[in-house]
Design a protein around this motif. Structure first.
Motif, PDB file in Angstrom:
ATOM      1  N   ARG A  65      43.289  44.787  46.691  1.00 51.97           N
ATOM      2  CA  ARG A  65      43.982  45.018  45.420  1.00 51.97           C
ATOM      3  C   ARG A  65      43.090  45.722  44.408  1.00 51.97           C
ATOM      4  O   ARG A  65      43.527  46.576  43.646  1.00 51.97           O
ATOM      5  CB  ARG A  65      44.469  43.680  44.868  1.00 51.97           C
TER       6      ARG A  65
ATOM      7  N   TYR B 115      43.801  49.226  42.358  1.00 46.52           N
ATOM      8  CA  TYR B 115      43.718  49.247  40.892  1.00 46.52           C
ATOM      9  C   TYR B 115      42.859  50.406  40.408  1.00 46.52           C
ATOM     10  O   TYR B 115      43.260  51.201  39.552  1.00 46.52           O
ATOM     11  CB  TYR B 115      43.153  47.923  40.385  1.00 46.52           C
TER      12      TYR B 115
ATOM     13  N   ASP C  95      46.949  48.416  32.540  1.00 48.31           N
ATOM     14  CA  ASP C  95      46.765  47.052  33.037  1.00 48.31           C
ATOM     15  C   ASP C  95      48.058  46.257  32.980  1.00 48.31           C
ATOM     16  O   ASP C  95      48.370  45.475  33.889  1.00 48.31           O
ATOM     17  CB  ASP C  95      45.679  46.348  32.218  1.00 48.31           C
ATOM     18  N   GLN C  96      48.834  46.461  31.923  1.00 46.79           N
ATOM     19  CA  GLN C  96      50.090  45.727  31.792  1.00 46.79           C
ATOM     20  C   GLN C  96      51.070  46.114  32.895  1.00 46.79           C
ATOM     21  O   GLN C  96      51.695  45.248  33.509  1.00 46.79           O
ATOM     22  CB  GLN C  96      50.698  45.994  30.410  1.00 46.79           C
TER      23      GLN C  96
ATOM     24  N   THR D 114      49.856  44.828  36.284  1.00 44.64           N
ATOM     25  CA  THR D 114      50.086  43.397  36.424  1.00 44.64           C
ATOM     26  C   THR D 114      51.547  43.105  36.731  1.00 44.64           C
ATOM     27  O   THR D 114      51.868  42.282  37.595  1.00 44.64           O
ATOM     28  CB  THR D 114      49.669  42.677  35.127  1.00 44.64           C
TER      29      THR D 114
ATOM     30  N   ARG E  25      49.925  38.912  38.529  1.00 42.83           N
ATOM     31  CA  ARG E  25      48.644  38.275  38.216  1.00 42.83           C
ATOM     32  C   ARG E  25      47.738  39.279  37.502  1.00 42.83           C
ATOM     33  O   ARG E  25      47.565  40.407  37.975  1.00 42.83           O
ATOM     34  CB  ARG E  25      47.972  37.811  39.515  1.00 42.83           C
ATOM     35  N   PRO E  26      47.158  38.941  36.340  1.00 48.22           N
ATOM     36  CA  PRO E  26      46.327  39.894  35.595  1.00 48.22           C
ATOM     37  C   PRO E  26      45.155  40.397  36.434  1.00 48.22           C
ATOM     38  O   PRO E  26      44.636  39.712  37.302  1.00 48.22           O
ATOM     39  CB  PRO E  26      45.847  39.082  34.392  1.00 48.22           C
ATOM     40  N   MET E  27      44.759  41.636  36.117  1.00 53.86           N
ATOM     41  CA  MET E  27      43.627  42.265  36.806  1.00 53.86           C
ATOM     42  C   MET E  27      42.507  42.396  35.799  1.00 53.86           C
ATOM     43  O   MET E  27      42.435  43.343  35.032  1.00 53.86           O
ATOM     44  CB  MET E  27      44.034  43.642  37.334  1.00 53.86           C
ATOM     45  N   GLU E  28      41.591  41.424  35.770  1.00 57.35           N
ATOM     46  CA  GLU E  28      40.524  41.419  34.767  1.00 57.35           C
ATOM     47  C   GLU E  28      39.316  42.165  35.302  1.00 57.35           C
ATOM     48  O   GLU E  28      38.330  41.592  35.726  1.00 57.35           O
ATOM     49  CB  GLU E  28      40.159  39.970  34.421  1.00 57.35           C
TER      50      GLU E  28
END
Length: 381
Positions: free
Chosen positions: A56, A60, A78-79, A82, A88-91
């Motif tokens: 993933r 990204y 990012d929004q 996700t 699930r957020p991608m930090e």
């Protein structure tokens, strides 16, 4: 990393093809306000093919590197990422992106690989497709097996021949160029003597006729299918193209090749040609063309292309005389020989020796790559 991989995520959404879902993600970014062009979509697909769909994080960063224009786009990117991939957020804003190998050429995505066992990874598949296509382009079409011929037939659909042009008698209006005196004077009279714009014109252009004469005798039978497919592409691209086959007699096959589907066109052509894989009477066939069609205008000012290895059943003197007549009528004469591009070839056949003094271009015609080169020769004739 934990959670679903990008590949599992793609498979979870109605089992859509990966390319379709990835393009949907790019277009979702465009709807969110990012400047995502069609070129960026293609680059994104190539980048993902390099990092793979199993990670993933790689997907990204492939998207972030190819689909964003500035740091201001990162938050919206990012929004959408996700929302599109599992929620699930991608930090990873401050994470160094993984190394991505240089992308392969986009052409590798456009064509099918040859039949047989394929590579295990998508990266290997893309590389195999590119290298396989290039190898097939250079192969002698007479040495291909059935599967390779089927793939070559699909490659012909990528050819877009351009007919050459010649100056027309009439002039056409242009914004620049020589002054059109009569038109300028008429403009002044229309304005009752008041100053008006100066009119310009240039000589127009017209499409020059292309005539293809294809040897279908026994010595050329291995090339006949590919040459007729090439002729079909010319007929479809330029309506002024005329096609004849030559063996023991001359046959006009243009009408059959006007069928849009190439396979049906070849079947129709085969139904009207009575002398497949027979003897060769190039001189007599060329004489029949000149007497019936050539002198009436079909060859006059045209680019005439002969596809033959030069083996002549009758005396070479007849062929030499007919080539002299043809050269006097045509704008340019091109002879395509399938043996021309092979190592060690010498033009020693009697037919070739008799014809060469009357030929403008003597080129190879044994592979898809040489067909592409021939198209350029004809377009600039």
């Amino acid at each position: 990393m934990t959670g679903m991989t990008a590949q599992q995520c793609l498979e979870a959404h109605h089992r859509r093809p990966p390319d379709e879902w990835l393009i949907g993600f790019a277009r979702a970014l465009r709807a969110a306000g990012l400047h995502v062009t069609a070129d960026r979509e293609r680059t994104f697909l190539v980048a993902v093919s390099q990092v793979g769909l199993g990670e993933r994080r790689g997907v990204y960063w492939a998207g972030r590197a190819t689909l964003t224009s500035s740091p201001a786009d990162v938050e919206r990117y990012d929004q959408v990422f996700t929302a599109w991939f599992t929620g699930r957020p991608m930090e990873t804003t401050h994470t160094v992106p993984p190394t991505v190998r240089p992308p392969v050429r986009q052409a590798a995505l456009d064509d099918d690989a040859a039949s047989g066992a394929g590579p295990e990874t998508e990266d290997d598949l893309l590389r195999a497709r590119a290298s396989g296509q290039e190898v097939l382009r250079q192969r002698d079409v007479a040495a291909l097996d059935r599967a390779e011929r089927a793939q070559l037939a699909r490659m012909f659909e990528r050819l877009h021949p351009l007919a050459p042009h010649r100056p027309a008698r009439r002039h056409v209006p242009r914004r620049t160029g020589p002054v059109n005196g009569p038109a300028t004077l008429r403009e002044q009279l229309r304005r009752v003597g008041e100053p008006g714009p100066v009119r310009h014109h240039r000589r127009g252009v017209r499409t020059r006729r292309v005539v293809l004469l294809i040897d279908v005798s026994g010595s050329m039978s291995a090339y006949a299918d590919s040459l007729l497919r090439l002729a079909h592409r010319f007929v479809q691209a330029a309506p002024t193209t005329e096609v004849f086959t030559m063996g023991t007699r001359l046959t006009h096959v243009t009408r059959a090749l006007r069928e849009r589907d190439p396979d049906r066109a070849l079947v129709a052509a085969g139904a009207v040609v009575p002398d497949w894989s027979g003897g060769t009477r190039l001189g007599d066939a060329l004489a029949a063309f000149l007497d019936r069609w050539g002198r009436r205008g079909m060859a006059r000012g045209a680019v005439v292309v002969l596809f033959s290895d030069g083996w002549e059943r009758t005396g070479p003197e007849v062929l030499g005389e007919q080539m002299r007549r043809l050269r006097a009528l045509a704008h340019r004469v091109v002879w395509v020989n399938p043996h021309r591009g092979k190592a060690g070839y010498q033009p020693i056949q009697q037919g070739i020796v008799a014809a060469l003094p009357h030929v403008d271009d003597f080129v190879a015609g044994h592979s898809f790559a040489t067909f592409e080169e021939l198209i350029e020769v004809i377009a600039h004739a």
